[in-house]
Scaffold this active site. Structure first.
Site, PDB file in Angstrom:
ATOM      1  N   LYS A 176      46.546  50.957  51.064  1.00  0.00           N
ATOM      2  CA  LYS A 176      45.749  51.775  50.140  1.00  0.00           C
ATOM      3  C   LYS A 176      44.618  50.876  49.652  1.00  0.00           C
ATOM      4  CE  LYS A 176      44.776  52.815  46.275  1.00  0.00           C
ATOM      5  NZ  LYS A 176      43.372  52.778  45.771  1.00  0.00           N
ATOM      6  N   GLY A 229      44.675  42.581  42.688  1.00  0.00           N
ATOM      7  CA  GLY A 229      43.922  43.391  41.733  1.00  0.00           C
ATOM      8  C   GLY A 229      44.034  42.780  40.355  1.00  0.00           C
ATOM      9  N   SER A 230      43.890  43.617  39.355  1.00  0.00           N
ATOM     10  CA  SER A 230      43.884  43.099  37.988  1.00  0.00           C
ATOM     11  C   SER A 230      45.304  42.762  37.531  1.00  0.00           C
ATOM     12  CB  SER A 230      43.274  44.138  37.048  1.00  0.00           C
ATOM     13  OG  SER A 230      44.058  45.302  37.097  1.00  0.00           O
ATOM     14  N   GLY A 234      48.747  44.782  38.219  1.00  0.00           N
ATOM     15  CA  GLY A 234      49.777  43.995  38.903  1.00  0.00           C
ATOM     16  C   GLY A 234      51.096  43.997  38.148  1.00  0.00           C
ATOM     17  N   GLU A 251      48.463  38.920  43.624  1.00  0.00           N
ATOM     18  CA  GLU A 251      47.310  38.034  43.444  1.00  0.00           C
ATOM     19  C   GLU A 251      46.428  38.689  42.400  1.00  0.00           C
ATOM     20  OE1 GLU A 251      46.929  35.154  44.569  1.00  0.00           O
ATOM     21  OE2 GLU A 251      48.423  35.119  46.156  1.00  0.00           O
ATOM     22  N   CYS A 285      37.651  36.843  42.142  1.00  0.00           N
ATOM     23  CA  CYS A 285      38.772  36.379  41.326  1.00  0.00           C
ATOM     24  C   CYS A 285      38.646  34.884  41.065  1.00  0.00           C
ATOM     25  CB  CYS A 285      40.088  36.706  42.004  1.00  0.00           C
ATOM     26  SG  CYS A 285      40.106  36.228  43.715  1.00  0.00           S
ATOM     27  N   GLU A 386      39.177  37.856  31.398  1.00  0.00           N
ATOM     28  CA  GLU A 386      38.430  37.982  32.648  1.00  0.00           C
ATOM     29  C   GLU A 386      37.349  39.050  32.477  1.00  0.00           C
ATOM     30  OE1 GLU A 386      40.300  39.770  36.154  1.00  0.00           O
ATOM     31  OE2 GLU A 386      39.541  38.032  37.257  1.00  0.00           O
TER      32      GLU A 386
HETATM   33  P1  NDP Z   1      42.632  47.098  39.951  1.00  0.00           P
HETATM   34  O1  NDP Z   1      43.848  46.433  39.477  1.00  0.00           O
HETATM   35  O2  NDP Z   1      42.037  48.161  39.141  1.00  0.00           O
HETATM   36  O3  NDP Z   1      42.881  47.756  41.385  1.00  0.00           O
HETATM   37  C1  NDP Z   1      43.429  47.060  42.476  1.00  0.00           C
HETATM   38  C2  NDP Z   1      44.053  48.063  43.406  1.00  0.00           C
HETATM   39  O4  NDP Z   1      45.166  48.664  42.756  1.00  0.00           O
HETATM   40  C3  NDP Z   1      43.132  49.204  43.799  1.00  0.00           C
HETATM   41  O5  NDP Z   1      43.408  49.620  45.120  1.00  0.00           O
HETATM   42  C4  NDP Z   1      43.536  50.273  42.815  1.00  0.00           C
HETATM   43  O6  NDP Z   1      43.174  51.566  43.222  1.00  0.00           O
HETATM   44  C5  NDP Z   1      45.031  50.071  42.779  1.00  0.00           C
HETATM   45  N1  NDP Z   1      45.700  50.646  41.624  1.00  0.00           N
HETATM   46  C6  NDP Z   1      45.173  50.960  40.406  1.00  0.00           C
HETATM   47  N2  NDP Z   1      46.129  51.497  39.612  1.00  0.00           N
HETATM   48  C7  NDP Z   1      47.293  51.506  40.337  1.00  0.00           C
HETATM   49  C8  NDP Z   1      48.623  51.938  40.083  1.00  0.00           C
HETATM   50  N3  NDP Z   1      48.975  52.497  38.920  1.00  0.00           N
HETATM   51  N4  NDP Z   1      49.544  51.781  41.060  1.00  0.00           N
HETATM   52  C9  NDP Z   1      49.220  51.236  42.241  1.00  0.00           C
HETATM   53  N5  NDP Z   1      47.969  50.838  42.560  1.00  0.00           N
HETATM   54  C10 NDP Z   1      47.018  50.958  41.608  1.00  0.00           C
HETATM   55  O7  NDP Z   1      41.600  45.950  40.281  1.00  0.00           O
HETATM   56  P2  NDP Z   1      40.130  46.111  40.849  1.00  0.00           P
HETATM   57  O8  NDP Z   1      40.095  46.926  42.071  1.00  0.00           O
HETATM   58  O9  NDP Z   1      39.265  46.527  39.727  1.00  0.00           O
HETATM   59  O10 NDP Z   1      39.834  44.605  41.286  1.00  0.00           O
HETATM   60  C11 NDP Z   1      39.398  43.676  40.394  1.00  0.00           C
HETATM   61  C12 NDP Z   1      40.535  42.815  39.890  1.00  0.00           C
HETATM   62  O11 NDP Z   1      41.223  42.230  40.971  1.00  0.00           O
HETATM   63  C13 NDP Z   1      40.058  41.664  39.056  1.00  0.00           C
HETATM   64  O12 NDP Z   1      40.841  41.539  37.912  1.00  0.00           O
HETATM   65  C14 NDP Z   1      40.231  40.442  39.947  1.00  0.00           C
HETATM   66  O13 NDP Z   1      40.431  39.245  39.326  1.00  0.00           O
HETATM   67  C15 NDP Z   1      41.390  40.834  40.770  1.00  0.00           C
HETATM   68  N6  NDP Z   1      41.328  40.155  42.048  1.00  0.00           N
HETATM   69  C16 NDP Z   1      42.212  39.135  42.278  1.00  0.00           C
HETATM   70  C17 NDP Z   1      42.180  38.423  43.444  1.00  0.00           C
HETATM   71  C18 NDP Z   1      43.155  37.339  43.712  1.00  0.00           C
HETATM   72  O14 NDP Z   1      43.381  37.021  44.861  1.00  0.00           O
HETATM   73  N7  NDP Z   1      43.764  36.726  42.728  1.00  0.00           N
HETATM   74  C19 NDP Z   1      41.186  38.715  44.490  1.00  0.00           C
HETATM   75  C20 NDP Z   1      40.309  39.804  44.150  1.00  0.00           C
HETATM   76  C21 NDP Z   1      40.405  40.494  42.962  1.00  0.00           C
HETATM   77  P3  NDP Z   1      41.732  52.150  42.770  1.00  0.00           P
HETATM   78  O15 NDP Z   1      40.728  51.297  43.415  1.00  0.00           O
HETATM   79  O16 NDP Z   1      41.745  53.518  43.282  1.00  0.00           O
HETATM   80  O17 NDP Z   1      41.704  52.054  41.286  1.00  0.00           O
END
Ligand code: NDP
Length: 497
Positions: A176, A229-230, A234, A251, A285, A386
């Site tokens: 996804k 993601g965030s 997470g 991550e 990130c 962040e």
């Molecule tokens: P989000 O946490 O909003 O989203 C990440 C993914 O999770 C997206 O595919 C999102 O879908 C999905 N998601 C959102 N809500 C849910 C849920 N309830 N259940 C399951 N999946 C869900 O992060 P962002 O996309 O805004 O990315 C930015 C963040 O990611 C930053 O905080 C950054 O630091 C972190 N990041 C970390 C990295 C690392 O390796 N440590 C690398 C890159 C980014 P949708 O897009 O549809 O909302």
């Protein structure tokens, strides 16, 4: 020109969401352009994808690993041949300049080569037995259907980092992607399919996090979740998955410090800071978001950083002149502008930037100025949270010990850096910094796929992607003991003198 409609990719076929719902993605540099129309999937669509992946698992896991690897190696060549087109797709969907988009694609190529060649290694451990006529070894086995949830900021690289190690191990995948940048996932999978990946081995589901991501996390036939993601999302994913004792790799966010000691090469620091704070519009990130600088050199260094930040060419990433693109969407722009206001309320000084850019064509995108806050105290929220935008907070310190203490005094621990020519200071920082990655005389970005990637504290849950650790979350160890003595040999009993 009407935008391409991307359907879910399930069992090798393009399938519309059962509810018939779709959503549009617009170019963040010019929101008049729709870059793609995607399926707004729900739990039923996710279930169809998981069933396809489950059905494909027995055959795929039975393919010898070197042959699985061959498919990845062929895919690497196909991606390479389309690098320019895929870079443009990536820039249009999430905004980073073309030269950076090319880096995203190259990372996917590198991972396809690295994971592909792993098909010929996948080493286990063989040790001598403590009993005679007994042999013992350990092997890796695939787990089953792996659920991948990825963000938009490295849309091809992160998908590749997760998908390709999972595949070479013999798992099947449902991914996804982030709703803001799904095209790059389709491009990656297109190459794998052309390289010979059988139907059902990788399936793509698009949609919003709660509607499409969460059902994947909660699906009982998905024993492994790999999420980037965030930290907030997470944590939710971890909690939901824990109810079913799933294996989860997280991550998450960062608040990455770059320390500067008085003996550093100031020009080198300036270049590194500008690249790491404003590259990808600060939406990495690993972006440098805190400059922790020794007071002796703060003045001249910050003046140079501000001068260079002011001269950065902000614009559409498709323009070859552009050095910094837009924020990914309107919400993110508003969020970052909110932090600019907050920083001023907290008493920090706006050294440069801070505003939205609306001149000419920029009015159609989510652009803002590269921003530097000076006079930041470690307790301020702009120094602790962040921001995920082009905002650098400058904190002055009086010693290495203070610098490391300030660097460590946040919830996150992904990447950290120190600039110094003093080997003793470099080693003390290298060991003392609480982070998964440390750079010496280089900024906080620039990880390569051959070393473990990930962070400590609120940045993750102890797993590492890439490098020799990349298979760990996607495979089960099995220890095998073969007794060819023809008699009962009791370990820890018959062999004790
Ligand atoms: P989000 O946490 O909003 O989203 C990440 C993914 O999770 C997206 O595919 C999102 O879908 C999905 N998601 C959102 N809500 C849910 C849920 N309830 N259940 C399951 N999946 C869900 O992060 P962002 O996309 O805004 O990315 C930015 C963040 O990611 C930053 O905080 C950054 O630091 C972190 N990041 C970390 C990295 C690392 O390796 N440590 C690398 C890159 C980014 P949708 O897009 O549809 O909302």
């Amino acid at each position: 020109m009407s935008a391409t409609v991307y359907k879910n990719f399930i069992g090798g076929e393009s399938i519309a969401s059962r509810a018939g719902k779709t959503f549009e993605r617009r170019n963040p540099a010019d929101t008049r352009e729709v870059v793609g129309v995607f399926q707004e999937s729900d739990a039923e669509d996710v279930d169809a994808a998981v069933r396809a992946a489950k059905a494909a698992f027995p055959a795929w896991s039975g393919v010898p690993a070197p042959q699985r690897g061959e498919i990845l190696l062929r895919a690497a060549e196909i991606i390479q041949s389309r690098k320019d087109r895929y870079s443009r797709d990536l820039t249009r969907e999430m905004g980073k300049p073309l030269f950076e988009a090319g880096g995203d694609i190259v990372e996917a190529i590198g991972m396809a080569q690295y994971a592909g060649s792993e098909g010929r290694r996948m080493h286990g451990v063989t040790t001598p037995s403590e009993l005679p006529n007994k042999f013992q070894m350990s092997i890796r086995q695939p787990i089953g259907v792996v659920g991948l949830i990825t963000p938009w900021n490295f849309p091809m690289a992160i998908a590749a980092w997760k998908m390709l190690p999972a595949l070479v191990c013999g798992n099947t995948v449902v991914i996804k992607p982030g709703e803001d940048a799904a095209i790059s996932t389709y491009n990656l999978v297109e190459c794998l399919v052309e390289a010979g990946l059988p139907p059902g081995v990788v399936n793509i589901i698009t949609g919003h996090g709660p509607g499409a991501g969460q059902p994947l996390v909660e699906h009982p036939d998905v024993p492994v979740i790999s999420f980037t993601g965030s930290t907030a999302t997470g944590r939710l994913v971890y909690e939901l998955a824990a109810r079913q004792l799933k294996r989860v790799s997280l991550e998450l966010g960062g608040k990455n410090p770059l320390i500067v000691m008085p003996d550093a090469d100031i020009d080198l620091v300036m270049q590194g800071v500008v690249w790491a704070a404003f590259g990808t519009t600060g939406q990495r990130c690993t972006a440098t978001s805190r400059l922790i600088v020794h007071r002796e050199v703060a003045g001249p260094l910050v003046a140079r950083i501000i001068a260079r930040a002011r001269s950065l060419r902000v614009g559409n990433g498709l323009d070859a002149e552009t050095e910094m693109g837009p924020l990914v969407n309107a919400t993110q722009l508003e969020r970052v502008l909110g932090y600019i206001e907050l920083g001023q309320q907290e008493g920090a000084t706006l050294g440069c930037g801070g505003g939205r850019l609306r001149d000419g064509d920029l009015a159609h995108g989510h652009f803002m100025q590269p921003t530097v806050f000076t006079g930041v105290r470690p307790t301020m929220r702009i120094a602790r949270e962040e921001i995920f935008g082009p905002v650098l907070s400058v904190i002055e310190v009086d010693s290495l010990d203070e610098a490391v203490a300030v660097a460590n005094d946040v919830a996150y621990g992904l990447s950290a850096s120190i600039y110094t020519r003093d080997i003793n200071a470099a080693f003390r920082a290298m060991l003392g910094l609480q982070s998964g990655i440390v750079y010496i005389n280089a900024p906080t970005i620039g990880a390569e796929i051959h070393l473990p990637f990930g962070g400590v504290k609120a940045t993750g849950n102890g797993h590492r992607e890439a490098g020799p650790t990349m298979l760990d979350v996607f495979s089960e160890w099995k220890s095998v003991y073969i007794d060819y003595s023809g008699s009962l040999q009791r370990a820890q009993i018959d062999n004790i003198a």
